[in-house]
Enzyme design. Structure first.
Site, PDB file in Angstrom:
ATOM      1  N   GLY A 205       0.842  -1.193   0.000  1.00 26.26           N
ATOM      2  CA  GLY A 205       0.000   0.000   0.000  1.00 26.26           C
ATOM      3  C   GLY A 205       0.876   1.242   0.000  1.00 26.26           C
ATOM      4  O   GLY A 205       0.432   2.329  -0.339  1.00 26.26           O
TER       5      GLY A 205
ATOM      6  N   GLY B  72       3.033   3.285 -12.147  1.00 31.88           N
ATOM      7  CA  GLY B  72       3.405   4.469 -11.366  1.00 31.88           C
ATOM      8  C   GLY B  72       4.517   4.177 -10.374  1.00 31.88           C
ATOM      9  O   GLY B  72       5.313   5.058 -10.041  1.00 31.88           O
TER      10      GLY B  72
ATOM     11  N   ASN C  46      -0.900   0.542 -17.044  1.00 30.90           N
ATOM     12  CA  ASN C  46      -2.191   1.092 -17.463  1.00 30.90           C
ATOM     13  C   ASN C  46      -2.121   2.587 -17.739  1.00 30.90           C
ATOM     14  O   ASN C  46      -3.130   3.216 -18.066  1.00 30.90           O
ATOM     15  CB  ASN C  46      -3.308   0.714 -16.483  1.00 30.90           C
TER      16      ASN C  46
ATOM     17  N   LYS D  21      -6.597   0.945 -17.967  1.00 27.63           N
ATOM     18  CA  LYS D  21      -7.210   1.126 -16.650  1.00 27.63           C
ATOM     19  C   LYS D  21      -8.731   1.147 -16.831  1.00 27.63           C
ATOM     20  O   LYS D  21      -9.241   1.813 -17.732  1.00 27.63           O
ATOM     21  CB  LYS D  21      -6.715   2.425 -16.013  1.00 27.63           C
TER      22      LYS D  21
ATOM     23  N   HIS E 260      -9.355   7.025 -10.454  1.00 31.09           N
ATOM     24  CA  HIS E 260      -8.497   6.331  -9.491  1.00 31.09           C
ATOM     25  C   HIS E 260      -9.144   6.416  -8.105  1.00 31.09           C
ATOM     26  O   HIS E 260      -9.575   7.463  -7.683  1.00 31.09           O
ATOM     27  CB  HIS E 260      -7.108   6.964  -9.462  1.00 31.09           C
TER      28      HIS E 260
ATOM     29  N   GLU F  29      19.650   1.065   1.173  1.00 27.51           N
ATOM     30  CA  GLU F  29      19.043   0.700   2.450  1.00 27.51           C
ATOM     31  C   GLU F  29      17.591   0.269   2.296  1.00 27.51           C
ATOM     32  O   GLU F  29      17.092  -0.528   3.090  1.00 27.51           O
ATOM     33  CB  GLU F  29      19.137   1.888   3.423  1.00 27.51           C
TER      34      GLU F  29
END
Lengths: 622, 622
Positions: free
Chosen positions: B116, B148, B177, B239, B253, B363
């Site tokens: 997420g 993205g 998409n 999409k 979205h 890291e």
């Protein structure tokens, strides 16, 4: 170019000598990483870059960012050689009485941003490059990276942004010496592999021998001639170059040559490399004169456009205020990471598209570029969901060391966002920002206070953070109310307050509901809006302790560590008061906001219980 | 492959229907990002992946990581369709009484790591892929990203590590998409540009139509046949695919179709897309059986190899202990970010090279891979300088939501590192780690306690953090002394203690010096080693308050917020005691360690002053 090749070669040798000498005197430091970069530095500083060496802060000077901050000694040597300060100063390297620190910080006038955490300088360079456009200056930005830095993802975030913003005023150089701290780098001297990456990221990419001054000069010239994209010069070098015994050898990272025989021998070896026919460097002044920094006019700003009782989310009020501040102050810029329609920074984009910088989902370069912009006079407002600012914690940390004038905003804080679940719920952002030295931490509850505090943030000198919330909350303050940083508001107060409830954001409204419930039962409480957590209004908090016999209850949409509870606790401790805390003490889950406030113990109902428990049992020394 | 193409097409349609229905019922969520991924999901779950759908935790199951966590509804639908739970459960999406949260968390047995926060799932997938080798299993890892996500630098860190470790058991898919949250992505549907990047990062790269089930199956087969490197499948998608009115449209979205007419119409439109001739999916079981997890034998570990008075830096003692723990417990793995010769994790590499993973200076992937490894039964010890752990704060935050069994170590903490300067000095790490829910925070002072606490960390269920120091400090504990998490040590105590000094790490030794100085002046004080800050030994701290009339002084090589002062303060507050703090209150600079302790107010001298001031003026309610 008026400085001769022989001069540039000798200056490189001189920079090597200075780097060896200063680190040996200090007894620590990274000489070998300076030796590999000597020709890169001499060609940049004495032939390519246009600047006034007597005034490093001239707004039209070319900028130089040392992304590989551990090569600080050669940066200092370069400025000494350019005439900014006497070379003897170099021998104070790393001493407590000198600003020539182990890694560069802006305590030095020629350092824009602190470096030493790798992969950050190139992000700052994106910011200084964007700034040139903002002020209409033709200055160019040069940034020197180590090859090990390419492992840091932030470098690739910067790569994307350099191309997206078509930054042809930016020239990066990577000192490809093939050795990291603990072993060889991932790609060693495989220049083709490295070039393939930069080509794929669409930079104009040039591979050169990093010890060939003519090749370097040609590369910089090619960079200047390249339009519409930034240039990456990949310079193949040898770590420890110039000292035969340690050239290309592992085990010499971060190791000074021993003062005395070892260092003397090395310096003698370098001195022998001086060539004949060299002269003095000639440094060209700034390329152009940009626009003078326009001044702000906050006086004309309208009062916050809200009336009591309006339902407005603080995130939306923040967007409205940011757009207004942007109109009043041309130094203000806004940066987003593909959430502008949720944070409402898109309101700024609409009024000032030229000062709005989209970074897509790349929080590190968003913050790094902000720090670079701030170093050159802009007032950047980077924003994203508060939880995702944690992606840039190291950048914010380094921003504090840079004394950066950056104004962070984190939206969608806490469990009150509801159904999206814990990954989207910032519950540690107050802790993170309160441990950033010198950062003001603000947490408004309604639209009016948000509006006023955005103006305060913009005017504040130094870092500031605002936490905004997702749910709509009622306007409780009149439009003329003032909200100085460091203040608070007592929003309910009686003659016989049994407890003080300190909240902010959504919990202030839970506290107000609790006030009504308790009042119905004949229990008076004080309710305080702690909209400024750093600095905090200690006077008002202590006064609340005095009035209530020391019954102070904090309630926050945050984990217990580092937030409102700790801030108030620290503030009232000198007066001998302690604090009871209501905070989120579990990993939360998805649900409706009200359900979550109740389940995780920060609703009005829990506040009422805590007050009742406290008034029947005041704290005592056991 | 025994599931027919028609079946896979229909299953894709069914997943679309379930995603629309569940988000509409929830009233929120991201249906359009599910619609673009439907064929990718149906082909993976019902034709490519080998697993036991009734036992998602089977150690030999293929792993699936949903890096684009906001597509959670289709993940849940896929498992329901595979038979793990009834489809009706899907209608509880995002409800507080369901584990089908807005974004996936390991509360669900088929979720290895919480996602997420974008760009993290692929790092975890590096970890699950490495784990397959650790247990000798042929399971493969599949990870689905959104396009993205490529903006996040962490994705490129993972890309490097996938190639460096030659992870041919890893297959990533990007759902290209072309639409982000707030606007188009940086590269839209320019598949060539995207492929160029992955090719340059040396992944086997395949571009396909992401709605063509045969093309997807072919790509997965090609990935399986590719040896020595991971595969990236770039799937061009639309999409909102399947719903003509919103296909490829911006502004959809994170928006559910409205329950009722809007959703019903959409579902009807999807139902019409069902094709004839489809049957049931057939899911193949695990590819192989790996080694059973070997058990640990801590019983045979020798006592810490130190004697009283030995001068040993805790960072070095940590390295020695880590190597010993690694020998005793085959589940232990260590991860480094090119500082192993400073943190001393190279001691582990020497004894267990096959369980040591170098990440170069990256890291984020170091921590992300650790979380993935932990999800599959390893006990990972990632380490770097404490200040550089801040590079991975968001990963650590998500690790907590994953209930990850990861043991972090940050070395070179505080100003006591000396000349390298503020960029290398962690002064906020205790704050950061104390606000990680459920994380034990440990800060040993000598070699014996370090050794014991490393063993405790390894045995502890859940996250833990150890802070180690650069300077050598004397051994003050006997080799048999026990150091349980949550404990502390009273190292000096008198009959008439006027104050209690609480320190840890280097400041414990300043406290001991102060003890001697004060004793010389006839003032008795108690000295406490707070080696466990979370949980903290509240009983001992309160007892110290009681013994000294409430004079508790904390001293720490850390900023005032979130460290020892706050931890002790919170612990003693219920007993009505407050705390006086000595901490670093400025941005520090380079210098020698002792000079810095003195300059920034945390040396023995400052402790003596603080004690004297406190004993003449005990806190009182004013």
């Amino acid at each position: 170019m008026t400085t001769s090749l022989a001069t540039l070669k000798n200056l490189a040798t001189q920079l090597r000598i200075d780097s060896v000498r200063s680190t040996s005197e200090a007894g620590s430091g990274h000489p070998t990483t300076c030796l590999s970069a000597a020709e890169i530095m001499s060609t940049l500083f004495y032939a390519e870059m246009c600047y006034d060496p007597r005034n490093p802060q001239n707004p039209d000077n070319d900028r130089f960012v040392l992304s590989k901050g551990h090569a600080a000694p050669i940066l200092y040597a370069a400025w000494a050689e350019a005439g900014l300060f006497p070379r003897e100063e170099l021998l104070k390297l790393r001493r407590i009485d000198s600003d020539l620190e182990g890694h560069p910080t802006p305590r030095l006038p020629f350092v824009d941003v602190a470096t030493g955490s790798l992969g950050q300088g190139i992000c700052a360079a994106i910011g200084t490059s964007l700034n040139a456009r903002r002020i209409g200056s033709e200055y160019r930005t040069y940034v020197l990276l180590g090859d090990g830095e390419m492992a840091e993802g932030s470098v690739w975030e910067a790569a994307d942004m350099g191309v997206y913003h078509k930054l042809d005023n930016l020239c990066a150089v990577i000192d490809v010496n093939a050795l990291g701290q603990s072993q060889h780098t991932q790609f060693g001297h495989n220049m083709d592999e490295i070039a393939a990456r930069w080509n794929a990221f669409e930079w104009h990419t040039i591979v050169v021998d990093g010890h060939d001054v003519q090749a370097l000069l040609n590369a910089y010239a090619e960079a200047r001639a390249t339009k519409g994209k930034p240039t990456m010069v990949l310079a193949r070098t040898i770590k420890g170059k110039g000292l035969a015994a340690i050239e290309g050898k592992d085990g010499w990272h971060g190791k000074a040559l021993k003062k005395g025989e070892e260092a003397d021998k090395a310096i003698a070896e370098l001195e022998k490399q001086m060539v004949a026919g060299a002269g003095k460097p000639e440094i060209a002044g700034p390329r152009s004169k940009g626009r003078p920094e326009a001044s702000a006019d906050y006086g004309k700003m309208a009062v916050p456009p809200y009336k009591l009782g309006d339902q407005v989310a603080t995130r939306e009020a923040w967007g409205v205020a940011l757009a207004a501040v942007g109109a009043a102050d041309p130094r203000v810029v806004a940066l987003d990471a593909d959430v502008k329609n949720s944070t409402f920074s898109d309101k700024f984009e609409k009024v000032a598209p030229g000062r709005f910088f989209e970074n897509f989902i790349a929080e590190q370069v968003m913050v790094g570029a902000s720090i670079g912009l701030a170093a050159r006079g802009a007032i950047p407002f980077p924003s994203t969901f508060a939880c995702f600012l944690t992606r840039a914690t190291d950048f914010i940390r380094m921003g504090a060391i840079s004394f950066a004038n950056v104004k962070f905003t984190g939206s969608h804080a806490g469990i009150s966002i509801g159904e999206d679940g814990p990954s989207q719920m910032a519950l540690e952002d107050l802790s993170m920002m309160r441990s950033v030295h010198g950062c003001a931490v603000l947490y408004p509850s309604d639209a009016v206070s948000t509006h006023r505090l955005v103006i305060e943030m913009a005017k504040h000198k130094g870092m500031a953070y605002m936490r905004t919330s997702r749910p709509k909350t009622p306007v409780i303050y009149g439009p003329d109310e003032a909200f100085p940083i460091g203040g608070s508001k007592v929003v309910r107060q009686g003659r016989n307050d049994k407890a003080a409830i300190v909240g902010a954001g959504v919990t202030l409204f839970e506290a107000l509901k609790a006030y009504d419930l308790l009042k119905g039962e004949g229990i008076e409480v004080r309710v305080i809006d702690a909209y400024s957590l750093e600095p905090i209004d200690a006077r008002t908090m202590i006064e609340a302790g005095r009035a209530t016999g020391g019954v102070i209850i904090t309630v926050e949409d945050h984990y217990p560590a580092g937030g409102i509870g700790d801030a108030v606790s620290q503030a009232v401790a000198p007066a001998g008061y302690t604090v009871r805390r209501l905070a989120v003490t579990e990993i939360p889950r998805s649900g409706q906001p009200d359900e979550l406030l109740e389940r995780y113990g920060i609703s009005a109902h829990h506040i009422v219980e805590a007050v009742k428990q406290a008034v029947t049992q005041t704290p005592s020394r056991v």
